[in-house]
Enzyme design. Sequence first.
Site, PDB file in Angstrom:
ATOM      1  N   HIS A  41     -17.359 -24.585 -12.675  1.00  9.06           N
ATOM      2  CA  HIS A  41     -18.609 -23.715 -13.117  1.00  9.06           C
ATOM      3  C   HIS A  41     -19.117 -24.774 -14.055  1.00  9.06           C
ATOM      4  CE1 HIS A  41     -17.787 -19.564 -11.615  1.00  9.06           C
ATOM      5  NE2 HIS A  41     -16.445 -20.077 -11.627  1.00  9.06           N
ATOM      6  N   ASN A 101       1.807 -23.603   3.451  1.00  9.46           N
ATOM      7  CA  ASN A 101       2.804 -22.414   3.205  1.00  9.46           C
ATOM      8  C   ASN A 101       1.997 -21.429   2.701  1.00  9.46           C
ATOM      9  OD1 ASN A 101       5.207 -21.119   3.205  1.00  9.46           O
ATOM     10  ND2 ASN A 101       6.177 -23.009   2.354  1.00  9.46           N
ATOM     11  N   LYS A 119      -7.342 -36.700 -11.513  1.00  2.23           N
ATOM     12  CA  LYS A 119      -7.362 -38.267 -11.138  1.00  2.23           C
ATOM     13  C   LYS A 119      -6.973 -38.682  -9.846  1.00  2.23           C
ATOM     14  CE  LYS A 119      -7.574 -39.264 -16.104  1.00  2.23           C
ATOM     15  NZ  LYS A 119      -6.686 -40.304 -17.019  1.00  2.23           N
TER      16      LYS A 119
END
Length: 196
Positions: free
Chosen positions: A123, A93, A177
Amino acid sequence: MLTKLKNNVAQKVIALMENNEKRKRQEKWNVFISKSHIDIHPTFFPKDADIFKGENNEFGNVSIGENVLFRKYCNILIFPNADLSIGKGVFFNNYCSINCLDKIKIGDDTIFGEGVRLYDHNHLIEKGETLFVEKEKYTKNPIIIGKNCWIGSNAVILKGVTIGDNSIIGAGCIIHKSVPSNTILKNNQNLISQSL
Protein backbone atom coordinates in the site's frame (compact mmCIF):
# COMPACT_ATOMS: atom_id res chain seq x y z
CA MET A 1 -39.91 -50.13 4.00
CA LEU A 2 -40.93 -46.45 4.23
CA THR A 3 -37.60 -45.53 5.85
CA LYS A 4 -35.72 -47.29 3.06
CA LEU A 5 -37.75 -45.39 0.44
CA LYS A 6 -37.10 -42.05 2.22
CA ASN A 7 -33.37 -42.77 2.34
CA ASN A 8 -33.35 -43.70 -1.35
CA VAL A 9 -35.16 -40.49 -2.33
CA ALA A 10 -32.84 -38.42 -0.09
CA GLN A 11 -29.77 -39.97 -1.73
CA LYS A 12 -31.11 -39.20 -5.21
CA VAL A 13 -31.88 -35.58 -4.24
CA ILE A 14 -28.37 -35.17 -2.80
CA ALA A 15 -26.82 -36.69 -5.95
CA LEU A 16 -28.83 -34.30 -8.15
CA MET A 17 -27.73 -31.31 -6.06
CA GLU A 18 -24.07 -32.40 -6.18
CA ASN A 19 -24.22 -32.91 -9.96
CA ASN A 20 -25.82 -29.48 -10.36
CA GLU A 21 -22.99 -27.89 -8.30
CA LYS A 22 -20.34 -29.71 -10.37
CA ARG A 23 -22.00 -28.54 -13.58
CA LYS A 24 -22.09 -24.92 -12.35
CA ARG A 25 -18.39 -25.06 -11.32
CA GLN A 26 -17.48 -26.54 -14.72
CA GLU A 27 -19.45 -23.85 -16.57
CA LYS A 28 -17.77 -21.12 -14.51
CA TRP A 29 -14.34 -22.67 -15.23
CA ASN A 30 -15.09 -22.86 -18.97
CA VAL A 31 -16.08 -19.18 -19.07
CA PHE A 32 -12.92 -18.22 -17.12
CA ILE A 33 -10.47 -20.11 -19.36
CA SER A 34 -12.19 -18.94 -22.54
CA LYS A 35 -10.86 -15.40 -22.00
CA SER A 36 -8.11 -14.56 -24.50
CA HIS A 37 -5.60 -13.47 -21.83
CA ILE A 38 -6.06 -16.63 -19.71
CA ASP A 39 -3.77 -19.49 -20.84
CA ILE A 40 -4.03 -22.44 -18.45
CA HIS A 41 -2.84 -25.92 -19.42
CA PRO A 42 -5.61 -28.58 -19.28
CA THR A 43 -3.64 -30.53 -16.63
CA PHE A 44 -4.01 -27.70 -14.10
CA PHE A 45 -5.71 -28.77 -10.88
CA PRO A 46 -8.12 -27.87 -9.41
CA LYS A 47 -10.29 -26.61 -12.23
CA ASP A 48 -11.98 -24.08 -9.99
CA ALA A 49 -12.42 -20.49 -11.15
CA ASP A 50 -13.20 -19.44 -7.57
CA ILE A 51 -9.53 -19.58 -6.54
CA PHE A 52 -8.89 -16.72 -8.99
CA LYS A 53 -9.88 -13.24 -7.83
CA GLY A 54 -9.66 -10.06 -9.86
CA GLU A 55 -10.77 -6.48 -9.52
CA ASN A 56 -14.41 -5.92 -10.45
CA ASN A 57 -14.36 -9.40 -12.05
CA GLU A 58 -11.55 -8.32 -14.42
CA PHE A 59 -8.26 -10.20 -14.56
CA GLY A 60 -4.78 -9.58 -15.88
CA ASN A 61 -2.78 -12.01 -18.02
CA VAL A 62 -2.51 -15.54 -16.61
CA SER A 63 -0.22 -18.25 -18.00
CA ILE A 64 0.01 -21.61 -16.21
CA GLY A 65 2.03 -24.52 -17.59
CA GLU A 66 1.34 -28.25 -17.52
CA ASN A 67 1.10 -30.32 -14.36
CA VAL A 68 0.65 -27.38 -11.98
CA LEU A 69 -1.15 -28.36 -8.78
CA PHE A 70 -2.74 -26.18 -6.11
CA ARG A 71 -3.90 -27.99 -2.99
CA LYS A 72 -6.79 -26.80 -0.82
CA TYR A 73 -7.60 -23.23 0.24
CA CYS A 74 -5.22 -21.45 -2.16
CA ASN A 75 -6.05 -18.02 -3.61
CA ILE A 76 -4.76 -16.14 -6.63
CA LEU A 77 -5.44 -12.40 -6.84
CA ILE A 78 -4.54 -10.91 -10.21
CA PHE A 79 -5.50 -7.34 -11.04
CA PRO A 80 -6.20 -6.11 -14.57
CA ASN A 81 -2.96 -5.19 -16.41
CA ALA A 82 -0.96 -7.54 -14.15
CA ASP A 83 0.97 -10.58 -15.42
CA LEU A 84 1.12 -13.95 -13.68
CA SER A 85 3.25 -16.69 -15.22
CA ILE A 86 3.68 -20.12 -13.60
CA GLY A 87 5.93 -22.69 -15.29
CA LYS A 88 5.33 -26.42 -15.60
CA GLY A 89 5.43 -28.88 -12.72
CA VAL A 90 4.91 -26.23 -10.00
CA PHE A 91 3.28 -27.35 -6.74
CA PHE A 92 1.49 -25.20 -4.16
CA ASN A 93 0.59 -26.77 -0.83
CA ASN A 94 -2.48 -25.80 1.23
CA TYR A 95 -3.29 -22.15 2.08
CA CYS A 96 -0.89 -20.49 -0.38
CA SER A 97 -1.69 -16.99 -1.61
CA ILE A 98 -0.50 -15.16 -4.74
CA ASN A 99 -1.25 -11.42 -4.83
CA CYS A 100 -0.33 -10.02 -8.24
CA LEU A 101 -0.91 -6.36 -9.04
CA ASP A 102 2.19 -5.99 -11.25
CA LYS A 103 4.10 -9.12 -12.32
CA ILE A 104 4.92 -12.49 -10.76
CA LYS A 105 6.88 -15.15 -12.64
CA ILE A 106 7.53 -18.64 -11.22
CA GLY A 107 9.92 -21.07 -12.92
CA ASP A 108 9.41 -24.75 -13.70
CA ASP A 109 9.41 -27.42 -10.98
CA THR A 110 9.32 -25.00 -8.04
CA ILE A 111 7.48 -26.19 -4.92
CA PHE A 112 5.76 -24.16 -2.22
CA GLY A 113 5.08 -25.32 1.34
CA GLU A 114 1.87 -24.55 3.19
CA GLY A 115 0.90 -20.94 3.78
CA VAL A 116 3.42 -19.29 1.44
CA ARG A 117 2.40 -15.75 0.44
CA LEU A 118 3.61 -13.64 -2.50
CA TYR A 119 3.02 -9.85 -2.67
CA ASP A 120 4.36 -7.82 -5.60
CA HIS A 121 3.02 -4.59 -4.07
CA ASN A 122 2.64 -2.51 -0.91
CA HIS A 123 0.00 0.00 0.00
CA LEU A 124 1.21 3.52 -0.75
CA ILE A 125 2.15 5.43 2.41
CA GLU A 126 1.64 9.19 2.40
CA LYS A 127 4.06 11.00 4.73
CA GLY A 128 3.06 14.30 6.23
CA GLU A 129 2.37 15.40 9.77
CA THR A 130 0.95 11.92 10.23
CA LEU A 131 1.40 8.75 8.23
CA PHE A 132 -1.51 7.79 6.01
CA VAL A 133 -1.87 4.40 4.33
CA GLU A 134 -3.72 4.57 1.01
CA LYS A 135 -6.29 1.79 0.72
CA GLU A 136 -6.42 1.69 -3.07
CA LYS A 137 -3.03 3.04 -4.19
CA TYR A 138 0.06 0.86 -4.34
CA THR A 139 3.76 0.75 -5.00
CA LYS A 140 4.61 -2.24 -7.20
CA ASN A 141 7.67 -4.22 -8.27
CA PRO A 142 7.83 -7.69 -9.87
CA ILE A 143 8.63 -10.97 -8.14
CA ILE A 144 10.64 -13.53 -10.09
CA ILE A 145 11.23 -17.03 -8.69
CA GLY A 146 13.55 -19.30 -10.64
CA LYS A 147 13.34 -22.95 -11.60
CA ASN A 148 13.60 -25.86 -9.18
CA CYS A 149 13.23 -23.78 -6.02
CA TRP A 150 11.72 -24.88 -2.73
CA ILE A 151 9.89 -22.22 -0.74
CA GLY A 152 9.27 -23.45 2.82
CA SER A 153 6.01 -23.20 4.74
CA ASN A 154 4.81 -19.74 5.81
CA ALA A 155 7.51 -17.90 3.87
CA VAL A 156 6.52 -14.43 2.65
CA ILE A 157 8.03 -13.06 -0.55
CA LEU A 158 7.72 -9.31 -1.04
CA LYS A 159 7.82 -6.99 -4.05
CA GLY A 160 11.01 -6.51 -6.04
CA VAL A 161 12.49 -9.89 -5.08
CA THR A 162 14.23 -12.24 -7.51
CA ILE A 163 15.04 -15.73 -6.25
CA GLY A 164 17.58 -17.53 -8.43
CA ASP A 165 17.29 -21.10 -9.74
CA ASN A 166 17.79 -24.06 -7.40
CA SER A 167 17.39 -22.02 -4.22
CA ILE A 168 15.78 -23.06 -0.95
CA ILE A 169 13.93 -20.60 1.27
CA GLY A 170 13.43 -21.88 4.81
CA ALA A 171 10.11 -22.00 6.60
CA GLY A 172 8.93 -18.70 8.04
CA CYS A 173 11.40 -16.47 6.18
CA ILE A 174 10.32 -13.00 5.07
CA ILE A 175 12.14 -12.30 1.81
CA HIS A 176 12.54 -8.61 0.98
CA LYS A 177 15.87 -8.78 -0.88
CA SER A 178 16.88 -10.87 -3.87
CA VAL A 179 18.46 -14.29 -3.39
CA PRO A 180 21.17 -15.64 -5.76
CA SER A 181 20.88 -19.01 -7.50
CA ASN A 182 21.92 -22.14 -5.59
CA THR A 183 21.39 -20.52 -2.18
CA ILE A 184 19.88 -21.92 1.01
CA LEU A 185 18.29 -19.21 3.13
CA LYS A 186 16.97 -20.01 6.59
CA ASN A 187 15.83 -18.28 9.76
CA ASN A 188 18.20 -18.09 12.70
CA GLN A 189 15.63 -18.76 15.36
CA ASN A 190 17.98 -19.21 18.35
CA LEU A 191 15.67 -21.58 20.22
CA ILE A 192 16.58 -22.08 23.86
CA SER A 193 15.96 -25.41 25.57
CA GLN A 194 15.92 -25.67 29.32
CA SER A 195 15.37 -28.79 31.43
CA LEU A 196 13.48 -28.64 34.71
